[in-house]
Write an enzyme that holds these catalytic residues in place. Structure first.
Site, short mmCIF file in Angstrom:
data_model
loop_
_atom_site.label_atom_id
_atom_site.label_comp_id
_atom_site.label_asym_id
_atom_site.label_seq_id
_atom_site.Cartn_x
_atom_site.Cartn_y
_atom_site.Cartn_z
N LYS A 94 -52.99 30.36 26.65
CA LYS A 94 -53.77 30.13 25.44
C LYS A 94 -52.98 30.41 24.18
CE LYS A 94 -57.97 30.63 27.95
NZ LYS A 94 -59.37 30.84 27.94
N LYS B 178 -61.67 21.99 36.77
CA LYS B 178 -63.02 22.57 36.79
C LYS B 178 -63.81 22.15 35.56
CE LYS B 178 -62.24 27.00 34.47
NZ LYS B 178 -62.44 28.46 34.56
N LYS C 39 -66.37 24.45 29.31
CA LYS C 39 -66.90 24.34 27.95
C LYS C 39 -65.85 23.86 26.96
CE LYS C 39 -70.23 28.17 28.20
NZ LYS C 39 -70.59 29.46 27.59
#
Length: 406
Positions: free
Chosen positions: A175, A270, A273
């Site tokens: 990230k 997967k 969101k």
């Protein structure tokens, strides 16, 4: 939530599952168990029960049930993956364990977020918990930031956490690389320590864990061992404490097989969101027409018939698994029912099943979210119960670390 769960957060909380912890993690756990003799007798299977320890906390000493803590971040819409991979499972767990389910709003600010939406999203997430079947007579539901012990323990644990442990965290590397150094706050690096605080505050016996959270649970266990070794036992007793362990070392609880829900646009990724396209997920509050449109446009393949577990057909396996989970049928029943269907026929069947399953949740959600007083009361009561447990742990840690008592 860009990280889910328990946490699901787990603390994204998470919609993934894994059959076992890796051999490397297992080996490391066992080595640490040998190093800190108090835990040498612990098994590695997630169903191994913690040995009762009257030195941990007054609450755990009198509790018959094992404790589970988990939660979901209030960022983005709660989708089918969050529900089938975590929240739906919580409903059955609350009948077997002492459960605390919280909205992990402190984790939601580790990356840029909309300040105007955070409060609303927090309430929406709480309402969805209840609408999905979380029973407040069996489980405590609360907001993470409403129990200040989470932040206090984070700071205390940070002083005992080697920076090297955090630098090895895969999610931080990924990230921070995407966001760039100038856009990454310290909170993203220390996020796993807060997650450890969430778990250890409540003397959790078991933690629901998915593939993307295994490393964080490993750190939590190592940190619990480290703090117990540095400050517990005789050292704590000499400072006026009870001695023994400050924290239970939690075991992983593996989600049910088949609970991993993949993207509608890529059967190898997967459902998330954070995915740019809303087409990739079914949100729990999507209308009938929106669900029908997403299923109609979802990615499929050109193979004849439908089947599970063909590595060349990830989308087929995913959609059949979703159908199985929302209907409650067995894998064998679904395989037999759908083996000769074409995609056009199956998509209609799947849409009807999804709408039928989600409609009662949506109706109940509207009832709960419109009664602000009721929801506020639930969250206040849940926070009070959680704080009673957390404050006991926090007081012991302050004492064991040598702080002047209030």
């Amino acid at each position: 939530m860009s990280r889910t769960s328990i946490l699901s957060h787990f603390l994204n909380l998470s919609n993934t599952s894994s059959p076992h912890l890796s051999c490397r993690i297992q080996s490391r756990f066992l080595k640490r168990a040998e190093l800190f003799g108090d835990y040498a007798s612990r098994g590695r299977c997630f169903c191994t029960l913690s040995v009762p320890d009257s030195n941990v906390s007054d609450d755990s000493a009198t509790s018959v049930r094992k404790r589970i803590v988990s939660g979901v971040q209030p960022t983005g819409s709660i989708h089918l993956g969050n529900y089938l991979g975590a929240i739906k499972n919580w409903v059955s767990l609350q009948d077997k364990y002492d459960t605390l389910f919280f909205i992990v709003d402190l984790h939601a600010i580790t990356l840029p977020y909309d300040t105007r939406e955070l409060s609303k999203a927090t309430k929406d997430t709480a309402a969805i918990y209840l609408a999905c079947g979380i029973d407040t007579s069996k489980a405590s539901v609360f907001v993470q930031s409403h129990v200040r012990a989470h932040v206090e323990l984070l700071w205390l644990l940070s002083s005992a956490t080697p920076i090297g442990w955090l630098n090895r965290m895969i999610q931080f590397k990924e990230k921070s690389r995407k966001a760039g150094d100038e856009n990454v706050g310290v909170a993203l690096l220390t996020y796993p320590v807060l997650m450890a605080s969430d778990i250890l505050l409540y003397q959790s016996d078991l933690v629901p864990v998915g593939e993307d959270q295994k490393q964080h649970l490993e750190l939590t266990r190592e940190l619990a061992d480290r703090v117990n070794h540095l400050y517990g036992g005789r050292k704590w007793k000499k400072l006026g404490g009870r001695g023994g362990s400050l924290f239970k070392v939690p075991e992983p609880l593996i989600p049910p097989a088949g609970a991993r829900v993949m993207s509608l646009t890529d059967g190898l990724s997967k459902m998330s969101k954070s995915a740019p396209s809303d087409q990739s997920r079914i949100n729990l509050l999507d209308s009938k027409d929106v669900i029908a449109n997403k299923i109609k446009r979802c990615k499929t393949d050109s193979f004849p018939g439908l089947e599970f577990d063909n590595p060349d057909r990830p989308e087929c396996n995913n959609l059949l698994s979703v159908y199985q989970l929302v209907t409650g049928k067995t894998k064998e029943e679904v395989a037999q029912e759908c083996q000769n269907m074409n995609w056009g026929t199956f998509k209609v069947v799947l849409t009807d099943a999804l709408v039928a399953h989600l409609n009662p949740i949506q109706v109940r959600y509207e009832e709960i979210i419109s009664d602000t007083g009721y929801l506020d009361g639930v969250l206040a009561e849940g926070a009070e119960k959680a704080a009673n447990i957390a404050d006991t742990t926090l007081k012991n840690v302050y004492q064991a670390m040598g702080f002047l008592q209030r």
